[in-house]
Design a protein around this motif. Structure first.
Motif, PDB file in Angstrom:
ATOM      1  N   ALA A 108     -27.714  -4.212  25.280  1.00  0.00           N
ATOM      2  CA  ALA A 108     -27.072  -2.988  25.338  1.00  0.00           C
ATOM      3  C   ALA A 108     -25.827  -3.077  24.604  1.00  0.00           C
ATOM      4  N   HIS A 109     -25.559  -2.561  23.328  1.00  0.00           N
ATOM      5  CA  HIS A 109     -24.411  -2.864  22.694  1.00  0.00           C
ATOM      6  C   HIS A 109     -23.172  -2.135  23.355  1.00  0.00           C
ATOM      7  N   LEU A 110     -23.398  -0.915  23.562  1.00  0.00           N
ATOM      8  CA  LEU A 110     -22.193  -0.221  24.187  1.00  0.00           C
ATOM      9  C   LEU A 110     -21.618  -0.626  25.541  1.00  0.00           C
ATOM     10  N   LEU A 111     -22.593  -1.025  26.528  1.00  0.00           N
ATOM     11  CA  LEU A 111     -22.247  -1.451  27.594  1.00  0.00           C
ATOM     12  C   LEU A 111     -22.510  -3.002  27.983  1.00  0.00           C
ATOM     13  N   PHE A 112     -23.596  -3.346  28.685  1.00  0.00           N
ATOM     14  CA  PHE A 112     -24.179  -4.588  29.024  1.00  0.00           C
ATOM     15  C   PHE A 112     -25.587  -4.887  29.138  1.00  0.00           C
ATOM     16  N   ASP A 113     -25.962  -5.834  29.370  1.00  0.00           N
ATOM     17  CA  ASP A 113     -27.376  -6.320  29.619  1.00  0.00           C
ATOM     18  C   ASP A 113     -27.402  -6.142  31.135  1.00  0.00           C
ATOM     19  N   ALA A 114     -28.250  -5.413  31.863  1.00  0.00           N
ATOM     20  CA  ALA A 114     -28.268  -4.940  33.119  1.00  0.00           C
ATOM     21  C   ALA A 114     -29.747  -4.381  33.533  1.00  0.00           C
ATOM     22  N   THR A 115     -29.803  -4.512  34.875  1.00  0.00           N
ATOM     23  CA  THR A 115     -31.109  -3.975  35.631  1.00  0.00           C
ATOM     24  C   THR A 115     -30.619  -3.055  36.377  1.00  0.00           C
ATOM     25  N   VAL A 116     -31.181  -1.505  36.103  1.00  0.00           N
ATOM     26  CA  VAL A 116     -30.771  -0.617  37.015  1.00  0.00           C
ATOM     27  C   VAL A 116     -31.831  -0.087  37.984  1.00  0.00           C
ATOM     28  N   THR A 117     -31.512  -0.071  39.376  1.00  0.00           N
ATOM     29  CA  THR A 117     -32.800   0.477  40.370  1.00  0.00           C
ATOM     30  C   THR A 117     -32.052   1.779  40.860  1.00  0.00           C
ATOM     31  N   VAL A 118     -32.940   3.047  40.690  1.00  0.00           N
ATOM     32  CA  VAL A 118     -32.317   4.251  41.337  1.00  0.00           C
ATOM     33  C   VAL A 118     -33.434   4.695  42.493  1.00  0.00           C
ATOM     34  N   PRO A 119     -33.336   4.483  43.681  1.00  0.00           N
ATOM     35  CA  PRO A 119     -34.048   4.915  44.621  1.00  0.00           C
ATOM     36  C   PRO A 119     -34.185   6.489  44.820  1.00  0.00           C
ATOM     37  N   ILE A 120     -35.213   6.935  45.324  1.00  0.00           N
ATOM     38  CA  ILE A 120     -35.479   8.531  45.547  1.00  0.00           C
ATOM     39  C   ILE A 120     -36.094   8.299  47.120  1.00  0.00           C
ATOM     40  N   ALA A 121     -35.227   9.141  47.906  1.00  0.00           N
ATOM     41  CA  ALA A 121     -35.993   9.048  49.416  1.00  0.00           C
ATOM     42  C   ALA A 121     -35.901  10.769  49.955  1.00  0.00           C
ATOM     43  N   ARG A 122     -36.943  11.159  50.190  1.00  0.00           N
ATOM     44  CA  ARG A 122     -36.920  12.587  50.946  1.00  0.00           C
ATOM     45  C   ARG A 122     -36.229  13.490  49.825  1.00  0.00           C
ATOM     46  N   GLU A 124     -34.260  12.864  47.600  1.00  0.00           N
ATOM     47  CA  GLU A 124     -32.719  12.791  47.257  1.00  0.00           C
ATOM     48  C   GLU A 124     -32.331  11.521  46.719  1.00  0.00           C
ATOM     49  N   VAL A 125     -31.307  11.693  45.578  1.00  0.00           N
ATOM     50  CA  VAL A 125     -31.042  10.414  44.912  1.00  0.00           C
ATOM     51  C   VAL A 125     -29.611  10.249  45.644  1.00  0.00           C
ATOM     52  N   ASP A 126     -29.345   9.001  46.151  1.00  0.00           N
ATOM     53  CA  ASP A 126     -28.204   8.747  46.777  1.00  0.00           C
ATOM     54  C   ASP A 126     -27.418   7.702  45.929  1.00  0.00           C
ATOM     55  N   PHE A 127     -26.217   8.003  44.947  1.00  0.00           N
ATOM     56  CA  PHE A 127     -25.943   6.832  44.342  1.00  0.00           C
ATOM     57  C   PHE A 127     -25.336   5.872  44.716  1.00  0.00           C
ATOM     58  N   ASN A 128     -25.099   5.762  46.410  1.00  0.00           N
ATOM     59  CA  ASN A 128     -24.491   4.622  46.938  1.00  0.00           C
ATOM     60  C   ASN A 128     -25.533   3.659  47.126  1.00  0.00           C
ATOM     61  N   ARG A 129     -26.803   3.956  46.948  1.00  0.00           N
ATOM     62  CA  ARG A 129     -27.915   3.096  47.258  1.00  0.00           C
ATOM     63  C   ARG A 129     -28.377   2.579  45.631  1.00  0.00           C
ATOM     64  N   ALA A 130     -28.099   3.191  44.641  1.00  0.00           N
ATOM     65  CA  ALA A 130     -28.315   2.655  43.439  1.00  0.00           C
ATOM     66  C   ALA A 130     -27.430   1.495  42.937  1.00  0.00           C
ATOM     67  N   THR A 131     -28.143   0.453  42.241  1.00  0.00           N
ATOM     68  CA  THR A 131     -27.630  -0.779  41.846  1.00  0.00           C
ATOM     69  C   THR A 131     -27.720  -0.840  40.242  1.00  0.00           C
ATOM     70  N   VAL A 132     -26.585  -1.746  39.682  1.00  0.00           N
ATOM     71  CA  VAL A 132     -26.624  -1.804  38.365  1.00  0.00           C
ATOM     72  C   VAL A 132     -26.027  -3.415  38.226  1.00  0.00           C
ATOM     73  N   GLU A 133     -26.909  -4.422  38.190  1.00  0.00           N
ATOM     74  CA  GLU A 133     -27.012  -5.800  38.235  1.00  0.00           C
ATOM     75  C   GLU A 133     -26.694  -6.255  36.836  1.00  0.00           C
ATOM     76  N   HIS A 134     -26.167  -7.267  36.557  1.00  0.00           N
ATOM     77  CA  HIS A 134     -25.804  -7.751  35.188  1.00  0.00           C
ATOM     78  C   HIS A 134     -25.032  -8.992  35.519  1.00  0.00           C
ATOM     79  N   ILE A 135     -24.517  -9.775  34.440  1.00  0.00           N
ATOM     80  CA  ILE A 135     -23.821 -10.868  34.745  1.00  0.00           C
ATOM     81  C   ILE A 135     -22.389 -10.699  34.971  1.00  0.00           C
ATOM     82  N   GLY A 136     -21.896 -11.232  35.748  1.00  0.00           N
ATOM     83  CA  GLY A 136     -20.563 -10.944  36.239  1.00  0.00           C
ATOM     84  C   GLY A 136     -20.622  -9.759  37.189  1.00  0.00           C
TER      85      GLY A 136
END
Length: 335
Positions: A108-122, A124-136
């Motif tokens: 990802a040239h503009l941001l970073f290499d990352a693994t993103v997970t966005v859970p959806i329950a009932r 609803e998307v709760d961004f407090n539960r979304a994760t963006v994992e990468h080096i650092g």
């Protein structure tokens, strides 16, 4: 029979195809259609109505182009777009939507290499539960009045920007006390009221625009997900149905894309619905129930989205086909 009197024809079995229909910018090709236990009513202009026990369609291909904004939302002018009636959009199956979207960003040239997970329950998307994992240090996703963002180590980047801040189905991020720069609440989206409101404003264009940064990012993002729709009324312009079968594992949407920027593939292997109604090419179709499987691919083009959808099979029971024009929002609906 006197002149002008109606006539009918009984057809224990009738097979048609290939067929082609065109309406509202969509092209529909049907390889094969089989009617069982049909009765056709004839008038001066030909067939006026058809009733049948069953209708089976094979290899129905739909091609459409959906105009979308090609610039960030802040430079768009949507005020002149006529609003759609609220009845055009009813998305009850989103109330019980469950699942997750996973994105793998590589190079990802503009941001970073990352693994993103966005859970959806009932629904609803709760961004407090979304994760963006990468080096650092990991990053965080959220939603503000400007749009959906990622807070990365090098600052905030907006993926989607709103033409105007949505007011339905959104709880925006919250800052700490005394004008703190720290975000204590990342925000939530309740999908049904959020999408119904946006679509009723002016159709898909109301959703805002992808930033140039987001477009570049999507070219480097692989996407997968499994979303389990709830039961309930699904109504779009010219189409209405009641999704059924959540308890037996029906109506599961699977998403898979090697690069979002080059298209997104989606499929449902077991669709179950009742009370189907469809307006297309001047005809109104009703069915007591419908089942089938379909797949779809959406790709970005210069002026919007190009959609290729295929119904590999579709079986409908208790069919009524006529030249009535009833559904709100249908391109064929009477003024």
């Amino acid at each position: 029979m006197s002149r002008g009197a109606a006539a009918s024809i009984r057809l224990p079995r009738a097979e048609l195809g290939p067929l082609r229909l065109s309406a509202a910018g969509c092209l529909v090709d049907v390889k094969r259609a089989v009617l069982q236990g049909a009765e056709a009513s004839l008038g001066p202009a030909g067939v006026e109505a058809v009733r049948a026990d069953d209708l089976e369609l094979s290899q129905v291909a739909l091609t459409a182009r959906l105009p979308l904004p090609d610039a960030p939302a802040e430079v768009q002018h949507l005020a002149g777009a006529p609003p759609r009636p609220a009845d055009d959009w009813r998305l009850e199956p989103l109330d019980a939507l469950e699942g997750a979207i996973h994105a793998q960003i590589t190079d990802a040239h503009l941001l970073f290499d990352a693994t993103v997970t966005v859970p959806i329950a009932r629904g609803e998307v709760d961004f407090n539960r979304a994760t963006v994992e990468h080096i650092g240090p990991d990053s965080r996703m959220g939603i503000s009045r400007m749009g959906v963002y990622v807070d990365a180590p090098d600052g905030r980047s907006y993926l989607v920007q709103f033409a105007t801040p949505p007011v339905h189905g959104v709880r925006y991020e919250q800052r700490g006390a005394l004008l703190s720069a720290w975000t204590t609440e990342r925000g939530q989206i309740t999908l049904r009221p959020f999408l119904e409101s946006l679509l009723a404003q002016s159709g898909p264009r109301a959703a805002g625009g992808l930033t140039a940064q987001a477009r570049t990012l999507l070219d480097r993002t692989a996407l997968r997900g499994e979303l389990r729709l709830g039961d309930g009324v699904l109504r779009l312009p010219g189409l209405s149905a009641v999704l059924q079968g959540r308890q037996t594992g029906r109506n599961v949407l699977r998403i898979d894309s090697q690069a979002v920027g080059r298209g997104i593939a989606a499929a449902m292997e077991d669709v179950g619905a009742g009370d189907l109604a469809l307006d297309l090419a001047g005809w109104h179709l009703e069915a007591a129930s419908a089942s089938g499987r379909w797949r779809c691919r959406c790709a970005a083009v210069e002026d919007g989205l190009h959609v290729d959808a295929t119904l590999e099979s579709l079986v409908m029971r208790s069919i009524r086909l006529s030249k009535d024009r009833r559904l709100p929002g249908s391109p064929n609906a009477a003024a």
